[in-house]
Structures are given as C-alpha cells and as structure tokens.
Design a protein around this motif. Structure first.
Motif, PDB file in Angstrom:
ATOM      1  N   ASP A 171      -5.357  10.280   2.371  1.00 17.06           N
ATOM      2  CA  ASP A 171      -6.559  10.145   1.526  1.00 17.06           C
ATOM      3  C   ASP A 171      -7.646   9.348   2.240  1.00 17.06           C
ATOM      4  N   MET A 172      -7.223   8.437   3.133  1.00 16.67           N
ATOM      5  CA  MET A 172      -8.201   7.603   3.841  1.00 16.67           C
ATOM      6  C   MET A 172      -9.073   8.475   4.753  1.00 16.67           C
ATOM      7  N   THR A 173      -8.440   9.383   5.522  1.00 20.94           N
ATOM      8  CA  THR A 173      -9.219  10.254   6.417  1.00 20.94           C
ATOM      9  C   THR A 173      -9.928  11.348   5.605  1.00 20.94           C
ATOM     10  N   LEU A 216       0.368  -2.721  10.350  1.00 23.49           N
ATOM     11  CA  LEU A 216      -0.413  -1.530  10.674  1.00 23.49           C
ATOM     12  C   LEU A 216      -1.731  -1.934  11.329  1.00 23.49           C
ATOM     13  N   SER A 217      -1.844  -1.625  12.626  1.00 24.26           N
ATOM     14  CA  SER A 217      -3.112  -1.761  13.335  1.00 24.26           C
ATOM     15  C   SER A 217      -3.743  -0.380  13.334  1.00 24.26           C
ATOM     16  N   TYR A 239     -13.561  -3.068  10.339  1.00 22.17           N
ATOM     17  CA  TYR A 239     -12.198  -2.509  10.436  1.00 22.17           C
ATOM     18  C   TYR A 239     -11.616  -2.715  11.844  1.00 22.17           C
ATOM     19  N   ASN A 278      -2.201  -7.477  -5.646  1.00 23.23           N
ATOM     20  CA  ASN A 278      -3.272  -7.436  -4.650  1.00 23.23           C
ATOM     21  C   ASN A 278      -2.838  -8.316  -3.489  1.00 23.23           C
ATOM     22  N   LEU A 291       5.012  -1.592  -3.122  1.00 26.28           N
ATOM     23  CA  LEU A 291       3.971  -2.491  -3.623  1.00 26.28           C
ATOM     24  C   LEU A 291       2.592  -1.864  -3.419  1.00 26.28           C
ATOM     25  N   ASP A 292       1.785  -1.921  -4.470  1.00 31.01           N
ATOM     26  CA  ASP A 292       0.400  -1.454  -4.363  1.00 31.01           C
ATOM     27  C   ASP A 292      -0.425  -2.185  -5.415  1.00 31.01           C
ATOM     28  N   GLY A 340       0.831  -1.208   0.000  1.00 32.37           N
ATOM     29  CA  GLY A 340       0.000   0.000   0.000  1.00 32.37           C
ATOM     30  C   GLY A 340       0.859   1.250   0.000  1.00 32.37           C
ATOM     31  N   HIS A 350      -6.753  -6.489   4.949  1.00 29.95           N
ATOM     32  CA  HIS A 350      -5.932  -6.320   6.153  1.00 29.95           C
ATOM     33  C   HIS A 350      -5.392  -7.655   6.671  1.00 29.95           C
ATOM     34  N   ILE A 375      -7.987  -0.731   3.500  1.00 33.14           N
ATOM     35  CA  ILE A 375      -9.181  -0.073   2.952  1.00 33.14           C
ATOM     36  C   ILE A 375     -10.188   0.129   4.074  1.00 33.14           C
TER      37      ILE A 375
END
Ligand code: NAP
Length: 249
Positions: free
Chosen positions: A186-188, A136-137, A150, A59, A32-33, A9, A110, A89
C-alpha cells in the motif's frame, strides 16, 4: 520452548507477511499496529494456518502505549525476545515544500518508534539471555529525491541497529537491518497515486530498473527477517541486508 515475537506495523504489507512467516517458523506473534481492529486479518491468517497470535493496538511513537503493549504481550503470549521494527509512514516532499510536521512525523514513527520498542523489549531479551531485533531500513537511506525526512530516518535506523548490536551482543541479542528496495505494498501504491500513474504501470516501470526483473514482494522481506531471527544467525549482527533485487535500488 516457544519464543514470542512482536512485529510492528503488521496489519498489512511487509509487517503482515513477516508476522505470518515468523508464525510459520514456530514463534508466537504479537501483531502490533496503530489500530487493534486492523490487525484482525493478519491474526486470523496466522491462527487459520495453525499458529498463535494476538492483535495489539499501539502507536510506536508513544512511550506509554509502547510500555503497556509490551507488558500485555509478555502477559498474554510470553516474554517477547524477537522484535521487528517495521512500522513506517511516508511524508514525501521536496525540501522547500517539506513541513515541520512532515519531518517530525517520519522521525517519530521510524526512529523514536524503533527506539521505544527496542528499549521496552530489551528488558525481556537481556533477562532471557537471547534476543533478535530486526529493523526496517530502506534503499532510500542512500538518498532519494523528495525524501529528506525518510532517507534520514532510514539511515538512522542503520546507526541504531549497529549500536544495538554492540550494546546487546553480550546478552545473546543480535540486531540487524533490512533495507528493501521497491516492494509492492500500500505504501508504494500510495506513491503511484501521488505521481498520478496506475499501480500496474508503476510496478512495470520499477521492474525495468531492477536487475532480477521484477518488483519485490512482502514475502521477499519476510524471508530475510526469518533468517535474522533464526538460531543460525546468532553470529550475524549489526548488518544491513539490501533486499532490492540487485546491489542498489
Ligand atoms: P505499509 O503497507 O504502509 O504498512 C505500514 C504499517 O505501519 C501500516 O499498517 C501502518 O498503520 C503502520 N503504522 C504506521 N504508523 C504507525 C505507528 N505510529 N504505530 C504503529 N503502526 C504504525 O508499509 P510497507 O510498505 O509494508 O512498509 C513497511 C516498512 O518497510 C516501513 O518501515 C517502510 O518504510 C519499509 N520499506 C518499505 C518499502 C516499500 O517499497 N514498500 C521499501 C523500503 C522500506 P496505518 O495503516 O494505520 O497507518
């Protein structure tokens, strides 16, 4: 010897900042993404700063794609012994409106993603007798309205991390988790849009609730990842570090 890191990501946000930071720390980095073309900006930023990086499209929830991506990294950059499982995501909704697909999509990226990536990379780590896994938690692991999927996935990341630490410790591999609070990405930004408020207002509102009085930035998380990947962190394993500007979100 140059060690090789994979950051998932990493086209943008926390992953991009972490890829840049690890490259500055002296590692060769596989960015990697989902879409290889989207990785170009991160790779260019690393190479322009004098680092070494390649773009890898995969993916993380797809076992075959993960196996071939990790094999490609090993062939082109060297055996990957550092892994940052960052791809993520959101599919937020209150429980009664959450669909099966919302649930599965979040679990797949995740948890399945981190599992598949860790399984593929540990082969190289065990062979090298050295490795670092950073997962990443999120502060959402403690529970968050509208995030049953999530929150469950991010709590799962903590259990995965502790188990990897126990299983892989004897091979010189550490596993740790970072649980960020509010980070401006971008997520927030997408969350602000969904709530119908401007990103600026959203950031200002979040800052009021955060003890250090500001939102977090991707570089704040990258700094924690840098520590967990360092030689000096070899006796630090199975930990969850809340990077949230205070003791809770
Ligand atoms: P972001 O800006 O949305 O970036 C996430 C990246 O992951 C995107 O480039 C995305 O690609 C990629 N990705 C999504 N699904 C993927 C898949 N199946 N395979 C490979 N890559 C995939 O998110 P962020 O804010 O930087 O968050 C990074 C991580 O930190 C996530 O795990 C997130 O849950 C966690 N986190 C974030 C915050 C926060 O406040 N921002 C707080 C706590 C935890 P596409 O653009 O193609 O979808």
């Amino acid at each position: 010897m140059t060690r090789t890191a994979i950051v998932t990501g990493a086209a943008r946000g926390i992953g991009a900042a972490t890829a840049l930071r690890l490259a500055a720390d002296g590692y060769a980095v596989a960015v990697l993404d989902l879409d290889e073309a989207q990785c170009a900006d991160t790779v260019t930023a690393i190479t322009e700063a004098g680092g070494r990086a390649i773009a890898v499209g995969a993916n993380v929830a797809d076992a075959e794609a993960v196996e071939s991506a990790v094999a490609r990294v090993a062939a082109e950059l060297g055996a990957p012994t550092i892994l940052v499982n960052n791809a993520g995501i959101l599919r937020d909704n209150l429980l009664f409106k959450m669909t099966d697909d919302d649930w599965d999509a979040v679990m797949n990226v995740h948890l399945r993603g981190a599992f598949l990536m860790s399984r593929a990379v540990q082969t190289h780590q065990v062979k090298a007798g050295w490795g670092r896994i950073v997962n990443l938690s999120s502060t959402s692991a403690l529970g968050n309205r509208g995030q049953a999927n999530y929150a469950a996935a991010k709590a799962g990341m903590q259990g995965l991390t502790k188990t990897l630490a126990i299983e892989l410790g004897r091979y010189g591999v550490t596993a740790n988790a970072i649980a960020p609070g509010f980070i401006a990405t971008d997520m927030t930004r997408a969350t602000a849009e969904r709530m119908g408020i401007s990103f600026e207002d959203f950031l200002a509102g979040a800052a009021k609730e955060i003890p250090v009085g500001r939102p977090g930035y991707p570089e704040d998380v990258a700094a924690a990842a840098s520590f967990f990947c360092s030689e000096g962190a070899s006796f630090t394993s199975g930990q969850v570090l809340y990077v949230a500007g205070g003791p809770r979100a």
